[in-house]
Design a protein around this motif. Structure first.
Motif, mmCIF file in Angstrom:
data_model
loop_
_atom_site.group_PDB
_atom_site.id
_atom_site.type_symbol
_atom_site.label_atom_id
_atom_site.label_comp_id
_atom_site.label_asym_id
_atom_site.label_seq_id
_atom_site.Cartn_x
_atom_site.Cartn_y
_atom_site.Cartn_z
ATOM 1 N N UNK A 1 -10.133 28.953 -5.264
ATOM 2 C CA UNK A 1 -9.100 28.383 -4.717
ATOM 3 C C UNK A 1 -8.087 28.549 -5.465
ATOM 4 N N UNK A 2 -7.867 29.579 -6.731
ATOM 5 C CA UNK A 2 -7.065 29.854 -7.728
ATOM 6 C C UNK A 2 -6.130 30.650 -7.053
ATOM 7 N N UNK A 3 -4.605 30.439 -7.390
ATOM 8 C CA UNK A 3 -3.592 31.094 -6.715
ATOM 9 C C UNK A 3 -3.254 32.426 -7.382
ATOM 10 N N UNK A 4 -3.546 32.388 -8.696
ATOM 11 C CA UNK A 4 -3.210 33.573 -9.551
ATOM 12 C C UNK A 4 -4.638 34.457 -10.221
ATOM 13 N N UNK A 5 -4.383 35.613 -10.512
ATOM 14 C CA UNK A 5 -5.642 36.235 -10.895
ATOM 15 C C UNK A 5 -5.820 35.857 -12.294
ATOM 16 N N UNK A 6 -4.860 35.295 -13.146
ATOM 17 C CA UNK A 6 -5.174 34.986 -14.259
ATOM 18 C C UNK A 6 -6.028 33.562 -14.255
ATOM 19 N N UNK A 7 -5.630 32.674 -13.479
ATOM 20 C CA UNK A 7 -6.332 31.530 -13.082
ATOM 21 C C UNK A 7 -7.935 31.949 -12.882
ATOM 22 N N UNK A 8 -7.914 32.848 -11.709
ATOM 23 C CA UNK A 8 -9.160 33.045 -11.352
ATOM 24 C C UNK A 8 -10.078 33.513 -12.392
ATOM 25 N N UNK A 9 -9.573 34.513 -13.408
ATOM 26 C CA UNK A 9 -10.363 35.152 -14.433
ATOM 27 C C UNK A 9 -10.684 33.985 -15.455
ATOM 28 N N UNK A 10 -9.956 33.227 -15.611
ATOM 29 C CA UNK A 10 -10.329 32.013 -16.555
ATOM 30 C C UNK A 10 -11.481 31.249 -16.051
ATOM 31 N N UNK A 11 -11.533 30.736 -14.782
ATOM 32 C CA UNK A 11 -12.472 29.958 -14.097
ATOM 33 C C UNK A 11 -13.921 30.848 -14.204
ATOM 34 N N UNK A 12 -13.551 31.948 -13.389
ATOM 35 C CA UNK A 12 -14.784 32.568 -13.333
ATOM 36 C C UNK A 12 -15.558 33.348 -14.616
ATOM 37 N N UNK A 13 -14.479 33.360 -15.602
ATOM 38 C CA UNK A 13 -14.930 33.831 -16.785
ATOM 39 C C UNK A 13 -15.742 32.947 -17.545
ATOM 40 N N UNK A 14 -15.551 31.463 -17.441
ATOM 41 C CA UNK A 14 -16.373 30.458 -18.037
ATOM 42 C C UNK A 14 -17.686 30.709 -17.169
#
Length: 510
Positions: free
Chosen positions: A449-462
């Motif tokens: 549900x992240x709105x930005x690629x940066x937030x998506x990358x942070x969550x999925x990266x973990x």
């Protein structure tokens, strides 16, 4: 990553013959005057099932175009839609280009887009894929289409940036060989799964330079190369790996390659003894030599993997993930520290995948080197997924990737407790296969549900970091595809998704 495979010249190659293939391939144009180019493609498991598209495979051919494209960075980009906006959690609106016509000269309108999506959703049973019912697509006005999803679905634009969702005119009819799209090529002739295409001169963006483009199904990979060397075809998709060096060293042939958004890895059942022990799983990770696997088993066609998500996917954490090995001394120490007591691990493979047995045999050898016994279980393709999700193996050789700009479903399917790979055992037994529990589930939902690629990358990266550190997925290789071609053919820039390579920009040089 396109260009001649000079890095593979040291691997040598097996020469291929130049025998003429009588009756197998259509007419080509070896003179190089641009009148005709023939591409030999592999058989698709769904060939023969393209009635909604007039019998024409929506991959490769450029007959149909979706609303949303996928650029070379694997991100959504405008195509037939110029823009899109999310009105609320459930509703999306797409604005259409106003200069687009179908191959029959009829203008693209919202009504034709609605008709197309409703037909494709019905034909492909796609509601579970794009979260839209057939009646969830509607025309707001002549140039605006609205999608109402059955649940919040932030990745809808990327999900429909897929060849399956190319817009089809309602007059398309497979029985009459009528396939009407908006793409740069239009159907001239169809013979089963083989098609001959001609440029659509009124295309809104690009008119191809070749006068004819044929895609012919040649199931046997060696036969595709033989046809290429004998000049029966000008492009051969996915030649055998052991022929790549020979094609590169030939006087009239060359190859180009591209890494894909697909990864091959060992999916570990973390709820079955003895692989429920993270110490043993890490030992297996330390045993694997990805570089050796790529250079020998794959003959250099591919890249060693460090995680389950290819670097071609924008939120991949490949560069930030730990690398375990190969370190057999450390692996043996971990085996001794684990609960392993001589059990035989089962390595599951899809028997129809040509590389999987060789890869599994290499893993079997490397596991044996650290004192872990294993056996290979091969099943037919039709039974592989069910066998895998039933948990009937300790390690399964899995290859997964995305054919669109939206790859969120990959990480959810593999590692969320309610993802498709885990849900059966999770719902029935409270376990699963590769799901690490509530914390990882929450991270996946945050990324989804992240709105930005940066937030998506942070969550999925973990998520990727935890999966690798816990050796839930044993990274093997990132998949690469190869196109063999005649020296006179100037290939377009290869797209990470092989079937999205734009043959409208292919040129045949004098």
């Amino acid at each position: 990553m396109t260009g001649r495979h000079t890095r593979r010249a040291v691997l040598g190659g097996i020469g291929v013959g130049v025998a003429t293939l009588a009756g197998c391939l259509g007419e080509s144009d070896p003179s190089g005057n641009g009148e005709s180019v023939t591409v030999a493609r592999p058989q698709s498991s769904q060939d023969g099932g393209w009635d909604v598209y007039g019998g024409v495979i929506p991959y490769y051919t450029g007959v149909f175009e979706p609303l949303v494209g996928t650029n070379h960075e694997m991100e959504p980009e405008p195509l037939l839609a110029t823009d899109w906006v999310r009105d609320d959690e459930y509703t999306w609106r797409f604005d259409l280009r106003e200069d687009v016509t179908f191959h029959n000269g009829v203008a693209l309108t919202a009504d034709t887009v609605v008709d197309s999506f409703r037909a494709i959703i019905d034909d492909r049973s796609a509601t579970g894929w794009i979260n839209v019912e057939p009646d969830g697509v509607s025309a707001v006005d002549d140039t605006t289409v609205e999608f109402e999803t059955v649940e919040p679905f932030p990745s809808l634009p990327g999900t429909i940036s897929h060849n399956y969702f190319g817009v089809v005119h309602p007059d398309t009819e497979a029985d009459d060989d009528v396939a009407i799209g908006t793409g740069p090529f239009q159907l001239e002739e169809r013979n089963g799964d083989d098609v001959t295409l001609a440029p659509y001169e009124d295309h809104w963006d690009t008119v191809p330079s070749v006068e004819r483009l044929s895609f012919e199904v040649v199931s046997d990979a060696t036969t595709r190369v033989t046809a290429l060397e004998g000049d029966g075809v000008q492009v051969a998709i996915d030649p055998p790996r052991n022929t790549v060096s020979g094609l590169d060293s030939g006087s009239d042939t060359a190859t180009a390659s591209q890494r894909t958004p697909r990864t091959c890895f060992g999916g570990v059942n973390i709820y079955e003894e003895p692989t429920d022990d993270a110490v043993l799983r890490r030992a297996l990770a330390y045993a694997i030599d990805q570089d050796q696997l790529v250079e020998t088993i794959l003959e250099g066609v591919g890249d060693p993997a460090r995680g389950p998500i290819s670097p071609e996917i924008p939120w991949s954490s490949h560069d930030d993930l730990p690398a375990f090995g190969p370190d057999h001394d450390r692996a043996r120490e971990l085996v001794a520290d684990s609960s392993y007591d001589g059990e035989t691990l089962t390595i599951l493979i899809d028997g129809s995948e040509p590389d999987d047995r060789n890869v599994a045999e290499r893993l079997q050898y490397q596991f044996e080197e650290i004192g872990v016994d294993s056996e290979i279980r091969s099943v037919e393709s039709a039974a592989f997924y069910e066998t895998f999700t039933d948990g009937n193996a300790h390690v399964s050789i899995v290859t997964l990737g995305s054919n669109s700009a939206a790859a969120d479903y990959l990480i959810r399917a593999m590692f969320h407790s309610e993802g498709s790979d885990n849900e059966q055992r999770y719902e029935s037994e409270g376990t699963g296969l590769m799901n690490l529990g509530d914390e990882v589930d929450a991270l996946i939902e945050e990324g989804y549900f992240a709105e930005s690629l940066e937030d998506k990358r942070e969550a999925y990266g973990e998520v990727q970091r935890r999966v690798v550190e816990q050796a839930v997925a044993l990274p093997l290789y990132y998949v690469e595809y190869v196109l063999g071609h005649r020296e006179g053919v100037s290939l377009p820039d290869l797209h990470p998704i092989n079937p999205m390579t734009d043959y409208a920009h292919l040129e045949y040089e004098d």
